[in-house]
Motif scaffolding. Structure first.
Motif, PDB file in Angstrom:
ATOM      1  N   VAL A 114       4.217   6.001  -5.290  1.00 43.01           N
ATOM      2  CA  VAL A 114       4.253   6.138  -6.746  1.00 43.01           C
ATOM      3  C   VAL A 114       3.193   7.146  -7.203  1.00 43.01           C
ATOM      4  O   VAL A 114       3.470   8.029  -8.025  1.00 43.01           O
ATOM      5  CB  VAL A 114       4.058   4.768  -7.433  1.00 43.01           C
ATOM      6  CG1 VAL A 114       3.798   4.919  -8.927  1.00 43.01           C
ATOM      7  CG2 VAL A 114       5.272   3.875  -7.181  1.00 43.01           C
ATOM      8  N   ALA A 115       1.977   7.033  -6.655  1.00 45.71           N
ATOM      9  CA  ALA A 115       0.900   7.956  -7.028  1.00 45.71           C
ATOM     10  C   ALA A 115       1.253   9.396  -6.664  1.00 45.71           C
ATOM     11  O   ALA A 115       1.035  10.322  -7.461  1.00 45.71           O
ATOM     12  CB  ALA A 115      -0.410   7.544  -6.341  1.00 45.71           C
ATOM     13  N   ARG A 116       1.805   9.596  -5.481  1.00 44.82           N
ATOM     14  CA  ARG A 116       2.181  10.953  -5.046  1.00 44.82           C
ATOM     15  C   ARG A 116       3.312  11.512  -5.910  1.00 44.82           C
ATOM     16  O   ARG A 116       3.302  12.693  -6.263  1.00 44.82           O
ATOM     17  CB  ARG A 116       2.605  10.938  -3.575  1.00 44.82           C
ATOM     18  CG  ARG A 116       1.462  10.736  -2.609  1.00 44.82           C
ATOM     19  CD  ARG A 116       0.543  11.941  -2.474  1.00 44.82           C
ATOM     20  NE  ARG A 116       1.271  13.024  -1.828  1.00 44.82           N
ATOM     21  CZ  ARG A 116       1.336  14.277  -2.277  1.00 44.82           C
ATOM     22  NH1 ARG A 116       0.684  14.626  -3.355  1.00 44.82           N
ATOM     23  NH2 ARG A 116       2.031  15.186  -1.644  1.00 44.82           N
ATOM     24  N   ARG A 118       3.562  15.723 -12.182  1.00 40.15           N
ATOM     25  CA  ARG A 118       2.558  16.301 -13.081  1.00 40.15           C
ATOM     26  C   ARG A 118       2.462  17.806 -12.831  1.00 40.15           C
ATOM     27  O   ARG A 118       2.361  18.599 -13.771  1.00 40.15           O
ATOM     28  CB  ARG A 118       1.206  15.621 -12.857  1.00 40.15           C
ATOM     29  CG  ARG A 118       0.180  15.908 -13.940  1.00 40.15           C
ATOM     30  CD  ARG A 118      -1.127  15.109 -13.789  1.00 40.15           C
ATOM     31  NE  ARG A 118      -0.866  13.660 -13.867  1.00 40.15           N
ATOM     32  CZ  ARG A 118      -1.148  12.792 -12.885  1.00 40.15           C
ATOM     33  NH1 ARG A 118      -1.713  13.185 -11.777  1.00 40.15           N
ATOM     34  NH2 ARG A 118      -0.884  11.507 -13.043  1.00 40.15           N
ATOM     35  N   LYS A 119       2.528  18.220 -11.559  1.00 44.10           N
ATOM     36  CA  LYS A 119       2.481  19.649 -11.209  1.00 44.10           C
ATOM     37  C   LYS A 119       3.663  20.397 -11.819  1.00 44.10           C
ATOM     38  O   LYS A 119       3.560  21.577 -12.121  1.00 44.10           O
ATOM     39  CB  LYS A 119       2.520  19.838  -9.692  1.00 44.10           C
ATOM     40  CG  LYS A 119       1.268  19.432  -8.970  1.00 44.10           C
ATOM     41  CD  LYS A 119       1.466  19.624  -7.458  1.00 44.10           C
ATOM     42  CE  LYS A 119       0.338  19.072  -6.646  1.00 44.10           C
ATOM     43  NZ  LYS A 119       0.589  19.192  -5.199  1.00 44.10           N
ATOM     44  N   LYS A 120       4.754  19.687 -12.018  1.00 39.72           N
ATOM     45  CA  LYS A 120       5.960  20.300 -12.585  1.00 39.72           C
ATOM     46  C   LYS A 120       6.004  20.173 -14.113  1.00 39.72           C
ATOM     47  O   LYS A 120       7.001  20.493 -14.743  1.00 39.72           O
ATOM     48  CB  LYS A 120       7.204  19.679 -11.982  1.00 39.72           C
ATOM     49  CG  LYS A 120       7.335  19.936 -10.480  1.00 39.72           C
ATOM     50  CD  LYS A 120       8.618  19.306  -9.933  1.00 39.72           C
ATOM     51  CE  LYS A 120       8.769  19.560  -8.466  1.00 39.72           C
ATOM     52  NZ  LYS A 120       9.025  20.940  -8.104  1.00 39.72           N
ATOM     53  N   GLY A 121       4.912  19.614 -14.668  1.00 33.63           N
ATOM     54  CA  GLY A 121       4.823  19.523 -16.125  1.00 33.63           C
ATOM     55  C   GLY A 121       5.390  18.243 -16.709  1.00 33.63           C
ATOM     56  O   GLY A 121       5.596  18.156 -17.915  1.00 33.63           O
ATOM     57  N   HIS A 122       5.604  17.237 -15.891  1.00 32.27           N
ATOM     58  CA  HIS A 122       6.147  15.956 -16.364  1.00 32.27           C
ATOM     59  C   HIS A 122       5.105  14.854 -16.158  1.00 32.27           C
ATOM     60  O   HIS A 122       4.510  14.744 -15.106  1.00 32.27           O
ATOM     61  CB  HIS A 122       7.415  15.587 -15.602  1.00 32.27           C
ATOM     62  CG  HIS A 122       8.480  16.622 -15.663  1.00 32.27           C
ATOM     63  ND1 HIS A 122       9.232  16.854 -16.788  1.00 32.27           N
ATOM     64  CD2 HIS A 122       8.901  17.513 -14.725  1.00 32.27           C
ATOM     65  CE1 HIS A 122      10.087  17.842 -16.551  1.00 32.27           C
ATOM     66  NE2 HIS A 122       9.912  18.258 -15.299  1.00 32.27           N
ATOM     67  N   GLU A 123       4.891  14.092 -17.208  1.00 34.57           N
ATOM     68  CA  GLU A 123       3.931  12.981 -17.128  1.00 34.57           C
ATOM     69  C   GLU A 123       4.706  11.680 -17.002  1.00 34.57           C
ATOM     70  O   GLU A 123       5.520  11.352 -17.856  1.00 34.57           O
ATOM     71  CB  GLU A 123       3.045  12.979 -18.383  1.00 34.57           C
ATOM     72  CG  GLU A 123       1.754  12.242 -18.221  1.00 34.57           C
ATOM     73  CD  GLU A 123       0.848  12.784 -17.116  1.00 34.57           C
ATOM     74  OE1 GLU A 123       0.281  11.961 -16.385  1.00 34.57           O
ATOM     75  OE2 GLU A 123       0.704  14.016 -16.959  1.00 34.57           O
ATOM     76  N   LYS A 159       0.842  -1.205   0.000  1.00 36.71           N
ATOM     77  CA  LYS A 159       0.000   0.000   0.000  1.00 36.71           C
ATOM     78  C   LYS A 159       0.875   1.252   0.000  1.00 36.71           C
ATOM     79  O   LYS A 159       0.629   2.198  -0.754  1.00 36.71           O
ATOM     80  CB  LYS A 159      -0.916  -0.017   1.220  1.00 36.71           C
ATOM     81  CG  LYS A 159      -1.830   1.172   1.348  1.00 36.71           C
ATOM     82  CD  LYS A 159      -2.668   1.052   2.619  1.00 36.71           C
ATOM     83  CE  LYS A 159      -3.368   2.353   2.923  1.00 36.71           C
ATOM     84  NZ  LYS A 159      -4.078   2.299   4.205  1.00 36.71           N
ATOM     85  N   LEU A 160       1.878   1.271   0.838  1.00 38.20           N
ATOM     86  CA  LEU A 160       2.789   2.410   0.930  1.00 38.20           C
ATOM     87  C   LEU A 160       3.478   2.668  -0.410  1.00 38.20           C
ATOM     88  O   LEU A 160       3.576   3.813  -0.858  1.00 38.20           O
ATOM     89  CB  LEU A 160       3.823   2.174   2.032  1.00 38.20           C
ATOM     90  CG  LEU A 160       4.789   3.316   2.317  1.00 38.20           C
ATOM     91  CD1 LEU A 160       4.052   4.523   2.884  1.00 38.20           C
ATOM     92  CD2 LEU A 160       5.866   2.844   3.293  1.00 38.20           C
TER      93      LEU A 160
END
Length: 176
Positions: A162-164, A170-175, A156-157
């Motif tokens: 990975v999701a975080r 993504r916030k920094k413009g990287h997918e 779970k951790l």
């Protein structure tokens, strides 16, 4: 009857738990004691302790399990040798069980170097008590349950991390 791998896992978990207990942080009195070489009385008490606390049972279970795994490895490639391999495994068992002295000495010294003689006597008394005997009997189940819970928690951790990381990238413009 548990499978060989479950049996080996349970024995390994018990041995791990008991080894971790032997290597736990030391008390100030035991820290001073650790600087000096343990006495013969301490080592003997430690041997008694590991006999009582189930460490040796876990070790004794590992030898036949590993011999079975080795035998099975050869049987898979040559099934016609199953009977002679079983005989060889049975004949080798006493040889490998005799090597337990090596690990017993090591575990006894680990305990003796971390506990005073008085503390070792207290531990022996505890493991001889009804509560100590219960502790020994439930320890394999507690360790197995703990191991399963730890596996679930770590999975779970890992997923959460990975999701975080994806979200932050993504916030920094990287997918990712």
């Amino acid at each position: 009857m548990p499978s060989l791998s479950a049996h080996t896992l349970r024995g390994g978990l018990v041995a791990l738990g008991l080894a971790m207990a032997a290597l736990a942080p030391v008390t100030p009195a035991a820290a001073q004691q650790a600087a000096a070489k343990p006495s013969a009385a301490q080592v003997q008490l430690a041997r008694e302790l590991i006999e009582l606390n189930g460490s040796l049972r876990a070790i004794d279970d590992m030898v036949p399990a590993y011999l079975d795994q080795a035998r099975n490895m050869f049987v898979v490639t040559n099934p016609d040798l199953a009977a002679p391999l079983a005989e060889v495994a049975a004949s080798l068992r006493p040889e490998f069980l005799a090597q337990r002295t090596e690990v017993v000495d090591g575990i006894a010294k680990a305990y003796a170097s971390r506990f005073t003689e008085a503390e070792l006597r207290e531990l022996v008394t505890f493991y001889q008590s009804p509560t100590g005997k219960k502790f020994i009997s439930v320890l394999p189940a507690v360790l197995q349950d703990s191991f399963q819970r730890m596996q679930a928690w770590s999975a779970k951790l890992s997923e959460q991390m990975v999701a975080r990381m994806r979200a932050e990238m993504r916030k920094k413009g990287h997918e990712l």
